[in-house]
Scaffold this active site. Sequence first.
Site, PDB file in Angstrom:
ATOM      1  N   LEU A 168      46.872  62.114  21.120  1.00 33.43           N
ATOM      2  CA  LEU A 168      46.871  61.461  19.819  1.00 33.43           C
ATOM      3  C   LEU A 168      45.604  61.865  19.054  1.00 33.43           C
ATOM      4  O   LEU A 168      44.508  61.790  19.622  1.00 33.43           O
ATOM      5  CB  LEU A 168      46.899  59.940  19.996  1.00 33.43           C
ATOM      6  N   GLU A 195      43.659  62.810  27.354  1.00 33.17           N
ATOM      7  CA  GLU A 195      43.088  61.616  26.728  1.00 33.17           C
ATOM      8  C   GLU A 195      43.228  60.465  27.704  1.00 33.17           C
ATOM      9  O   GLU A 195      43.598  60.667  28.858  1.00 33.17           O
ATOM     10  CB  GLU A 195      43.803  61.320  25.404  1.00 33.17           C
ATOM     11  N   LYS A 252      52.380  58.854  17.011  1.00 31.14           N
ATOM     12  CA  LYS A 252      52.056  57.505  17.491  1.00 31.14           C
ATOM     13  C   LYS A 252      53.357  56.702  17.564  1.00 31.14           C
ATOM     14  O   LYS A 252      53.664  55.880  16.694  1.00 31.14           O
ATOM     15  CB  LYS A 252      51.008  56.868  16.573  1.00 31.14           C
TER      16      LYS A 252
HETATM   17  N1  PMP Z   1      45.070  57.958  22.411  1.00 31.63           N
HETATM   18  C1  PMP Z   1      45.998  57.010  22.649  1.00 31.63           C
HETATM   19  C2  PMP Z   1      47.112  57.308  23.603  1.00 31.63           C
HETATM   20  C3  PMP Z   1      45.925  55.757  22.008  1.00 31.63           C
HETATM   21  O1  PMP Z   1      46.849  54.821  22.227  1.00 31.63           O
HETATM   22  C4  PMP Z   1      44.832  55.509  21.122  1.00 31.63           C
HETATM   23  C5  PMP Z   1      44.717  54.212  20.365  1.00 31.63           C
HETATM   24  N2  PMP Z   1      44.878  53.073  21.093  1.00 31.63           N
HETATM   25  C6  PMP Z   1      43.876  56.505  20.940  1.00 31.63           C
HETATM   26  C7  PMP Z   1      44.042  57.736  21.585  1.00 31.63           C
HETATM   27  C8  PMP Z   1      42.684  56.289  20.033  1.00 31.63           C
HETATM   28  O2  PMP Z   1      43.053  56.429  18.685  1.00 31.63           O
HETATM   29  P1  PMP Z   1      42.268  55.654  17.536  1.00 31.63           P
HETATM   30  O3  PMP Z   1      40.848  56.063  17.625  1.00 31.63           O
HETATM   31  O4  PMP Z   1      42.915  56.115  16.283  1.00 31.63           O
HETATM   32  O5  PMP Z   1      42.442  54.182  17.789  1.00 31.63           O
END
Ligand code: PMP
Length: 283
Positions: free
Chosen positions: A200, A176, A144
């Site tokens: 992610l 994603e 991240k």
């Molecule tokens: N993928 C990306 C690229 C993201 O930036 C995010 C969060 N904004 C997610 C997936 C989702 O992750 P989370 O459920 O931990 O917020």
Amino acid sequence: MIYLNGKFMPIQEAFVPVLDRGFIFGDGVYEVIPAYSRKLFRLNEHLNRLQYSLDGIRLKNPHTNEEWQSLLEQIIDQNESEDQYIYLHITRGVAKRDHAFPIGVAPTIFIMSNPLLPPPAALLETGVSAITAVDNRWVRCDVKAISLLPNVLLRQLAVDAHAVETILIRDGFLTEGAASNIFVVKNNVLLAPPKSNLMLPGITYDVVLELADHHKIPHEVRQISEKELQNADEILLTSSTKEVLPITTLNEKSINNGKPGVMFNRLYAFYQEFKKTRMRNPI
Ligand code: PMP
């Protein structure tokens, strides 16, 4: 009120030097952690992912989990909303501009909070639209990182098309969203792309799969082709701030006749119920 390098202060008073490696190189990592009724949601999972991101960029974690928890709780206390999302950001600190890691430099640590508003009811009734684009990011999307230029450009494609998200395709397979994870539903089976260096590992993604397990919803974690995405019965978007949202238009074509489907409605209800039980028993 925000936290910057050991001090709490109003955000208007918070500044970082121009030589901060976050500003110069985007050399840092971040987390976004929701808090409901002032209680942190899935804190351990977020702190584990923070550690993974720090390891990924070879930056020592400046705090123990107990110290992070205390800082995050202080930020929550000092901000107004009952529901907040906490943004936590660590860079490799301030140093003369040189790509190589500086020696003996303290990291920059920044924490802020914003009100966490549930998606408007209308959005849950109509769903949102998305477009697809080629995933042209680097191959460490599991970290991240604060260097989000590709995500910014990809998300803007959605805004330009009056859509909410850009769904990314790499080598013919779904990875994603530009700022979310994506699930597909086909023949009542929930499909999720497998975690890898190309996406992610979303905290909400994990919650949704746990809910599917718990409620015996048929699900498979496997590669999803672009064609399967386009022929989906339903498409779902997940993230910590958006929770679970139905995507009812993809590239201007209706999905499930432009209506949120049965799988969305079930998972949304389970997610809300899960949030409530976690609030009684946080972390
Ligand atoms: N993928 C990306 C690229 C993201 O930036 C995010 C969060 N904004 C997610 C997936 C989702 O992750 P989370 O459920 O931990 O917020």
